[in-house]
Design an enzyme around this catalytic site. Structure first.
Site, PDB file in Angstrom:
ATOM      1  N   HIS A   1      -0.507  -9.929 -14.212  1.00 59.26           N
ATOM      2  CA  HIS A   1       0.146  -9.022 -13.267  1.00 59.26           C
ATOM      3  C   HIS A   1       0.985  -9.869 -12.318  1.00 59.26           C
ATOM      4  O   HIS A   1       0.507 -10.893 -11.821  1.00 59.26           O
ATOM      5  CB  HIS A   1      -0.924  -8.249 -12.497  1.00 59.26           C
ATOM      6  CG  HIS A   1      -0.411  -7.086 -11.712  1.00 59.26           C
ATOM      7  ND1 HIS A   1       0.398  -7.252 -10.606  1.00 59.26           N
ATOM      8  CD2 HIS A   1      -0.585  -5.753 -11.866  1.00 59.26           C
ATOM      9  CE1 HIS A   1       0.691  -6.050 -10.113  1.00 59.26           C
ATOM     10  NE2 HIS A   1       0.111  -5.133 -10.863  1.00 59.26           N
TER      11      HIS A   1
ATOM     12  N   ARG B   1       5.739  -1.885  -4.877  1.00 60.30           N
ATOM     13  CA  ARG B   1       7.134  -1.857  -5.364  1.00 60.30           C
ATOM     14  C   ARG B   1       7.574  -0.424  -5.649  1.00 60.30           C
ATOM     15  O   ARG B   1       8.728  -0.073  -5.442  1.00 60.30           O
ATOM     16  CB  ARG B   1       7.267  -2.750  -6.611  1.00 60.30           C
ATOM     17  CG  ARG B   1       7.277  -4.237  -6.245  1.00 60.30           C
ATOM     18  CD  ARG B   1       7.161  -5.125  -7.469  1.00 60.30           C
ATOM     19  NE  ARG B   1       5.787  -5.182  -7.960  1.00 60.30           N
ATOM     20  CZ  ARG B   1       5.428  -5.214  -9.227  1.00 60.30           C
ATOM     21  NH1 ARG B   1       6.357  -5.168 -10.171  1.00 60.30           N
ATOM     22  NH2 ARG B   1       4.170  -5.290  -9.585  1.00 60.30           N
TER      23      ARG B   1
END
Ligand code: FAD
Length: 606
Positions: free
Chosen positions: A236, A256
């Site tokens: 990740h 995000r």
């Protein structure tokens, strides 16, 4: 008279995360007597840690979404080595599974007109993640747990399975120990479902908890089942990197999704520098368009920070390598900047990302509403797992099923965020349903006590070795994690991985000499010694499969073969145990994609 205390069930589920709970609920709804085992306390599985949300094409926020778009996104994210049948079932069934969860009491965030709210996430074309702030996993586990308990499922907590038992080639049960007392027990069942989660603890830097030691993968492998796609590990892109004690803890992609941007030390949004061809048409080419997208402008394209995880992780590594990283070897993730765009910005950030706010405040003394976070890649998820039939989730061993992160297929080379929670619901349900069917059609067969005795003798070996000249299990575990991080990490080469295989051989020898002192009651050293077998098995499968895949695809990046090779899109890499105990690696052709599904993928390319 049995030497072991024995419990008997129609369906036995190992693992009480989302997949295990959903499987247990379904099997119980079919009228079966169901037992559920977990290594920790009920409610403590990885699933509870899930933050960003559950992906399902409900089309509540953008009515252009549909199962077809979700299917095409999942296949493209997985770079077309997914089990297409699983990707199809997942996309079609996820909306019903989420609505069902809501009907069972899950309280999702809402749209203004009262429907389940959905947020943007990497690789998903439209806002698709149903969520509860950044605590979606908690709501999911709470709801499933409540529902499951009321169905009368027997739960055996803090119980670790050490071996699967087979009778006449069929799964007949398990043997394991109570962590508290150290007492061994046998469970006899007509069908067994593995739902043991991931294997992130094979690496030094990981978002996974102590439970992620690949037990189900290894239990199935040693029982004779096949593992598939083990080379595909998801690193990740955004884990915490500072202070060192919290390194690896996840920073949700939801940051995000809410408008957070990645910057290097020069303050530049480097994600605009490298947009892969297959995503170019759907990715914003300027900052303003990216912002409009996260605000829900249907005419805007998504910002490059929301490209797939494998790509974002590699872009971050490139910045760091080029000397443009943050002070502690990562990059900056900035959500505070949205205050210039959103009125009441600080409160908005706290409301949308409450866990992230607390995580950084408590662990790093950073206020994310006014300062950027420092982030870097962390080992997060394993796409590889037990090879199963796409419809039934049965492995190659009759009566042995697998669902959730320990099973392979749906994600191919790379998982899209949010597709795990929906995977747990869709395939947990299917595994429970088909395990119940199997149990209804096949009578329970008695377990072979000798197999159980052999397994318990092996589990007790570390006590025979004591400490003295024996190896400390913690040291072996930490050497393994450090080695996997260094030699089979984000960027791989043949020579390094061959070294890894050699080092694994040495570590296996050392693990045979692992010793512990004290008694069997709550002895974490002993538990660590037992877990080593699983971690070493999983690590070997990862390294050998990664050597076999001489190309770069999804989570698997080879510096010596940096491009995709179309020939490698035609098979999966499957590992299994030979009778002499060595690991076989083979290429198994992917079944041809039906023309209607091919057409869906083509239609979504524009
Ligand atoms: C921090 C974090 C955030 C995430 N966020 C998201 C997200 O927003 N959306 C998303 O889709 N995915 C997310 N993921 C991924 C997702 O949470 C996991 O892939 C998923 O929860 C795995 O569920 P599972 O049911 O397969 O296994 P788990 O939830 O890991 O449960 C495994 C169970 O197996 C038991 N077990 C293991 N070994 C044994 C044994 N030997 N004997 C007995 N029991 C055993 C454990 O005790 C546990 O009960 C996130 C993961 C992490 C770590």
């Amino acid at each position: 008279m049995s030497t072991f205390q024995t419990h008997e069930y129609d369906v036995l589920v190992i693992g009480a995360g989302g997949a295990g709970l959903r499987a247990a609920i379904e099997a119980s709804a079919s009228g079966m007597k169901v037992g559920l085992i977990c290594k920790s306390l009920l409610g403590k599985a990885h699933t509870v840690m899930a933050e960003g949300g559950v992906a399902a094409a409900l089309a509540n926020v953008d009515d252009r979404d549909s199962w077809k778009v979700h299917f095409a996104d999942t296949m493209r994210g997985g770079q077309y080595v997914n089990n297409w049948r699983m990707a199809e079932l997942h996309a079609k069934e996820a909306p019903d599974r989420v609505r069902e969860l809501e009907a069972w009491g899950a309280v999702f965030d809402r749209t203004k007109d009262g429907r389940i709210l959905q947020r943007n996430f990497g690789g998903h074309r439209y806002p698709r993640l149903a969520h509860v702030g950044d605590r979606t996993g908690l709501e999911m586990i709470r709801t499933l747990q409540d529902h499951g308990i009321h169905r009368g499922i027997d739960v055996h907590m803090e119980f670790t399975v050490v071996s699967l038992l087979l009778t006449g080639g069929r799964a007949s049960g398990i043997v394991g120990y109570e962590r508290e007392r150290g007492r061994f027990k046998v469970f006899n069942a007509a069908a067994v479902v593995l739902a043991t989660g991931g294997a992130g603890r094979a690496y030094k830097i990981t978002s996974n908890s102590w439970e992620g030691t690949g037990d189900g993968h290894s239990l199935a492998y040693h029982a004779g089942a096949e593992l598939m796609d083990m080379e595909f590990i998801q690193f990740h892109p955004t884990g915490m990197i500072w202070p060192p004690s919290v390194q690896g803890i996840l920073v949700t992609e939801g940051v995000r999704g809410e408008g957070g941007v990645l910057k290097n030390k020069e303050g530049r949004r480097f994600m605009f520098d490298d947009i892969p061809e297959p995503y170019r048409n759907q990715t914003a080419d300027n900052e303003d368009e990216g912002w409009r997208y996260v605000q829900g402008d249907k005419n805007a394209r998504r910002p490059p920070e929301l490209l797939t995880r494998d790509h974002v992780a590699r872009c971050i590594m490139r910045e760091v390598k080029a000397g443009r990283g943050s002070p502690h070897g990562g990059v900056f993730l900035d959500i505070a900047w949205i205050k210039s765009k959103v009125s009441g910005g600080a409160e908005h950030i706290k409301r949308k990302l409450p866990s992230m706010y607390h995580q950084f405040k408590e662990l790093g003394d950073i206020d994310i509403t006014s300062e950027p976070m420092e982030v870097g890649p962390t080992t997060h998820y394993i796409m590889g797992g037990i090879r199963v039939d796409g419809d039934t989730q049965m492995s190659s061993i009759p009566g042995l099923f697998a669902a959730g992160e320990c099973a392979a297929g749906i994600n191919g080379a790379n998982r899209l965020g949010g597709n795990s929670l929906s995977d747990l619901l869709v395939f947990g349900k299917r595994a429970g349903e088909y395990a119940a069917k199997f149990a209804a059609e096949h009578k329970r067969v008695a377990v072979d006590e000798n197999q159980a005795k052999q397994a318990t003798d092996e589990a007790l070996k570390p006590f025979e070795h004591g400490q003295g000249k024996a190896e400390n299990p913690y040291t072996i575990q930490s050497d393994l994690q450090e080695m996997m991080q260094r030699l089979v990490g984000i960027v791989r080469t043949e020579a390094e991985m061959q070294d890894a295989v050699k080092e694994l051989g040495t570590l296996v020898d050392r693990a045979r000499r692992a010793g512990v002192t004290g008694h069997r009651e709550y002895n974490p050293g002993w538990h660590t010694a037992i877990d080593l077998k699983h971690l070493l098995t999983v690590s070997e499968a990862i390294a050998r499969s990664a050597i076999e895949r001489k190309e770069s695809r999804g989570g698997h990046f080879r510096e010596d073969f940096p491009d995709k090779n179309p020939e490698y899109a035609t098979f999966n890499i499957v590992t299994s145990r030979r009778p002499d105990g060595s690991m076989e690696v083979k290429r198994v052709p992917l079944p041809p994609l039906p023309s209607e599904l091919k057409q869906i993928i083509e239609d979504q390319k524009s």
